[in-house]
Design a protein around this motif. Structure first.
Motif, short mmCIF file in Angstrom:
data_model
loop_
_atom_site.label_atom_id
_atom_site.label_comp_id
_atom_site.label_asym_id
_atom_site.label_seq_id
_atom_site.Cartn_x
_atom_site.Cartn_y
_atom_site.Cartn_z
N ASP A 109 0.82 -1.22 0.00
CA ASP A 109 0.00 0.00 0.00
C ASP A 109 0.85 1.27 0.00
N GLY A 110 2.13 1.14 0.33
CA GLY A 110 3.03 2.30 0.32
C GLY A 110 3.98 2.20 -0.86
N ASP A 111 5.28 2.35 -0.57
CA ASP A 111 6.30 2.29 -1.61
C ASP A 111 7.02 0.94 -1.65
N GLY A 112 6.53 -0.03 -0.93
CA GLY A 112 7.22 -1.31 -0.81
C GLY A 112 6.50 -2.46 -1.46
N LEU A 113 6.72 -3.63 -0.89
CA LEU A 113 6.15 -4.88 -1.40
C LEU A 113 5.51 -5.66 -0.26
N ALA A 114 4.51 -6.46 -0.58
CA ALA A 114 3.87 -7.33 0.40
C ALA A 114 4.45 -8.73 0.30
N VAL A 115 4.65 -9.37 1.45
CA VAL A 115 5.06 -10.77 1.48
C VAL A 115 3.79 -11.60 1.35
N THR A 116 3.75 -12.49 0.34
CA THR A 116 2.54 -13.28 0.08
C THR A 116 2.75 -14.77 0.32
N GLY A 117 3.93 -15.17 0.72
CA GLY A 117 4.20 -16.58 0.99
C GLY A 117 5.70 -16.82 0.99
N GLY A 118 6.07 -18.07 1.00
CA GLY A 118 7.49 -18.39 0.97
C GLY A 118 7.79 -19.78 1.48
N THR A 119 9.05 -20.15 1.39
CA THR A 119 9.53 -21.43 1.90
C THR A 119 10.90 -21.23 2.52
N ILE A 120 11.21 -22.07 3.48
CA ILE A 120 12.55 -22.08 4.08
C ILE A 120 13.04 -23.52 4.07
N GLU A 121 14.21 -23.69 3.49
CA GLU A 121 14.79 -25.02 3.39
C GLU A 121 16.29 -24.90 3.18
N ASN A 122 17.04 -25.72 3.88
CA ASN A 122 18.50 -25.77 3.70
C ASN A 122 19.16 -24.40 3.78
N GLN A 123 18.88 -23.65 4.85
CA GLN A 123 19.51 -22.35 5.10
C GLN A 123 19.15 -21.29 4.06
N LYS A 124 18.02 -21.46 3.38
CA LYS A 124 17.60 -20.49 2.36
C LYS A 124 16.11 -20.22 2.48
N ALA A 125 15.77 -18.92 2.49
CA ALA A 125 14.36 -18.50 2.48
C ALA A 125 14.05 -17.91 1.11
N VAL A 126 13.01 -18.41 0.47
CA VAL A 126 12.52 -17.85 -0.78
C VAL A 126 11.18 -17.21 -0.44
N ILE A 127 11.15 -15.89 -0.46
CA ILE A 127 10.01 -15.12 0.01
C ILE A 127 9.27 -14.54 -1.19
N ALA A 128 8.00 -14.91 -1.34
CA ALA A 128 7.17 -14.40 -2.45
C ALA A 128 6.73 -12.97 -2.14
N LEU A 129 6.88 -12.10 -3.12
CA LEU A 129 6.53 -10.68 -2.97
C LEU A 129 5.54 -10.24 -4.04
N ARG A 130 4.79 -9.18 -3.72
CA ARG A 130 3.85 -8.63 -4.70
C ARG A 130 3.69 -7.13 -4.47
N ARG A 131 3.58 -6.43 -5.58
CA ARG A 131 3.19 -5.01 -5.57
C ARG A 131 2.23 -4.83 -6.73
N LYS A 132 0.96 -4.72 -6.38
CA LYS A 132 -0.10 -4.65 -7.38
C LYS A 132 0.01 -5.84 -8.33
N GLU A 133 0.25 -5.61 -9.64
CA GLU A 133 0.31 -6.74 -10.57
C GLU A 133 1.72 -7.29 -10.77
N VAL A 134 2.71 -6.72 -10.09
CA VAL A 134 4.10 -7.18 -10.22
C VAL A 134 4.40 -8.22 -9.15
N GLU A 135 4.94 -9.36 -9.59
CA GLU A 135 5.33 -10.42 -8.67
C GLU A 135 6.85 -10.47 -8.57
N GLY A 136 7.33 -10.89 -7.43
CA GLY A 136 8.76 -11.01 -7.24
C GLY A 136 9.09 -12.01 -6.16
N ALA A 137 10.37 -12.14 -5.89
CA ALA A 137 10.83 -13.03 -4.83
C ALA A 137 12.09 -12.44 -4.23
#
Length: 181
Positions: A109-137
């Protein structure tokens, strides 16, 4: 002297109960281990590898703080500097049942991104991000006890493109930081 049948039965019962316990009851989960390992003071260089500011170098100083309570998670809080300009950085990643929630900067809602999910495995976090229609990780991985790499990727078509890379080193003792709730 041979063990009595009663002692033998008790030993077998204890062994059977221990074998029936889930692994999470016997050992720390990947999530909790990762959250604990992110704790500490981190500094290091970063680079914008794609987009209008491609090639821009910066340096960050971040505090990794575990989020305590029923949910668990971590928060990275600090600042990044490019030349004369400094920008505050905050990322919060919280376990929410079988999923995750949180935000980068001030959220979608501001200038950043929302965390929408993720996984943690073997010392690595893959965090799903979203800003409106743009997806990222955001890929956050512990390379060693004192090395943390962070890569921000944005989905372009059918693949994810690296946009920002950051290599952080731990400063001092990882167990001297507090926790937030």
């Amino acid at each position: 002297m041979a063990p009595t049948p009663r002692i033998l039965r008790s030993a077998l019962l204890i062994a059977a109960l221990a074998a029936a316990l889930p692994a999470s009851a016997l050992a720390e989960s990947d999530d909790d281990a990762f959250f604990r390992q992110v704790a500490g003071k981190w500094t290091g260089p970063g680079k914008i590898v794609e987009g209008k500011l491609k090639g821009t170098h910066f340096k960050c100083e971040l505090d990794g703080l575990p989020v305590t309570g029923d949910e668990g998670g971590f928060k990275l809080d600090g600042k990044c500097r490019a030349g004369l300009f400094s920008h505050p950085i905050t990322a919060v990643f919280i376990r929410d049942g079988d999923s995750y929630r949180g935000q980068f900067l001030d959220g979608e809602d501001g200038d950043g991104l929302a965390v929408t999910g993720g996984t943690i495995e073997n010392q690595k976090a893959v965090i799903a991000l979203r800003r409106k229609e743009v997806e990222g990780a955001l890929v956050t991985s512990m390379q060693s006890e004192n090395d943390l790499n962070i890569t921000l990727l944005i989905k372009g078509g059918t693949r994810y493109v690296p946009v920002i890379g950051l290599s952080l080193k731990r400063e001092g003792d990882p167990f001297t930081v507090g926790a937030i709730k």
